[in-house]
Design an enzyme around this catalytic site. Structure first.
Site, mmCIF file in Angstrom:
data_model
loop_
_atom_site.group_PDB
_atom_site.id
_atom_site.type_symbol
_atom_site.label_atom_id
_atom_site.label_comp_id
_atom_site.label_asym_id
_atom_site.label_seq_id
_atom_site.Cartn_x
_atom_site.Cartn_y
_atom_site.Cartn_z
ATOM 1 N N ASP A 181 -33.777 27.305 59.256
ATOM 2 C CA ASP A 181 -33.676 27.496 57.821
ATOM 3 C C ASP A 181 -32.426 26.763 57.334
ATOM 4 O O ASP A 181 -31.553 26.393 58.124
ATOM 5 C CB ASP A 181 -33.591 28.997 57.525
ATOM 6 C CG ASP A 181 -33.594 29.282 56.037
ATOM 7 O OD1 ASP A 181 -34.353 28.622 55.313
ATOM 8 O OD2 ASP A 181 -32.841 30.171 55.603
ATOM 9 N N ASP A 221 -30.586 27.441 53.732
ATOM 10 C CA ASP A 221 -29.658 28.331 53.029
ATOM 11 C C ASP A 221 -29.362 29.573 53.866
ATOM 12 O O ASP A 221 -30.275 30.278 54.290
ATOM 13 C CB ASP A 221 -30.241 28.738 51.677
ATOM 14 C CG ASP A 221 -30.418 27.548 50.746
ATOM 15 O OD1 ASP A 221 -29.455 26.794 50.579
ATOM 16 O OD2 ASP A 221 -31.527 27.365 50.210
#
Length: 286
Positions: free
Chosen positions: A23, A25
């Protein structure tokens, strides 16, 4: 209840790891502030020659935009290694109905992906209404989407995130606006992005990788980790983002390992790529 650290030590992978999904963020950056160790982690992946993809539910930006934003944070990720919910949505629609049409509520990341997938943007009897994230939701566009769905258009949304961060505080995101449309139409969307494992599988297909030799790194138990689990991946939760360590044990599922941040994973990239194979299953391996 065992601590995340004890679970981590007990659950070290025994199968080699040839591909990494991560991922963005909360794992690599907070907004545009780099998380310590993020660039070193990306550099370790690049040195290793292993396949990797950076995933994000953010559908606002194109991969080129996101590469530039990451580079501004000191993190050098190739454009080809960025996979967004907009790209996953466009790929899904192309597979479902090639050359179709859609009324799109979203920004450049989504409209560009839809055009590149061969879709026609229209507000006249479209096959789909596609909802993505935007900072400029208009009452007119939402009303048009509602009427088109009432008229028979299929409802697709890039991701179910109800809110997103900004420097001034929380902002309504795709999931919140989708709920508004659902309330008005009685039609729920099909969400393509995380926690739908479809996004993981489409990323794996993009780089010709296999779930059995792939690890997913995320900061949210309810999106990254569950999506990775349902796609058959091993999972690493980093507690530098949304899910704090004390909440990990409250979920009915758990990640393969837990670490404080991606800084802890730099040395593991090479180590896990040469992990000892798992013992045979069945009577011979018991």
């Amino acid at each position: 209840m065992a601590s995340p650290e004890r679970e981590r030590d007990a659950a070290a992978p025994r199968r080699e790891v040839l591909t990494w999904l991560t991922d963005m963020d909360g794992v690599l950056v907070h907004e545009e502030v780099p998380i310590p160790g993020a660039q070193e982690f990306i550099e370790a992946l690049q040195r290793s020659g292993l396949g990797f993809m950076v995933l994000t539910n953010n559908s606002i930006y194109t991969p080129r935009d996101l590469r530039a934003r990451l580079l501004g944070s000191g993190i050098d990720v190739p454009e080809s290694a960025i996979w967004t919910s907009a790209l996953a949505t466009a790929q899904f629609l192309h597979d479902q109905r090639p050359g179709g049409s859609a009324y799109v509520v979203g920004e450049t990341g989504l409209t560009t992906a839809m055009h590149d997938a061969g879709y026609v943007m229209t507000d006249r009897d479209p096959d789909y209404v596609v909802l993505g994230e935007t900072r400029t939701y208009s009452f007119e566009a939402i009303t048009r989407a509602i009427r088109l769905i009432d008229g028979g258009a299929r409802f697709i949304a890039t991701n179910p995130d109800p809110s997103g961060p900004s420097q001034d505080g929380k902002l309504p995101a795709t999931g919140a606006v989708a709920s508004l449309i659902t309330t008005a139409t009685g039609r729920a969307p099909y969400y393509v992005g995380k926690p739908n494992s479809l996004m993981m599988r489409s990323a794996l297909n993009r780089i010709d990788a296999h779930s059995e030799t792939t690890v997913m790194v995320g900061d949210r138990m309810d999106t990254d980790i569950i999506a990775g689990l349902e796609a058959g991946l091993r999972t690493v939760l980093v507690t530098s983002g949304s899910t704090p360590p004390e909440q990990v044990g409250t979920f009915p599922y758990r990640p393969t390992v837990v670490h404080e941040s991606v800084a802890d994973l730099v040395d593991l990239v090479e180590q896990w790529a040469h992990a000892d194979p798992e013992p045979p299953r069945g009577p011979a391996g018991q």
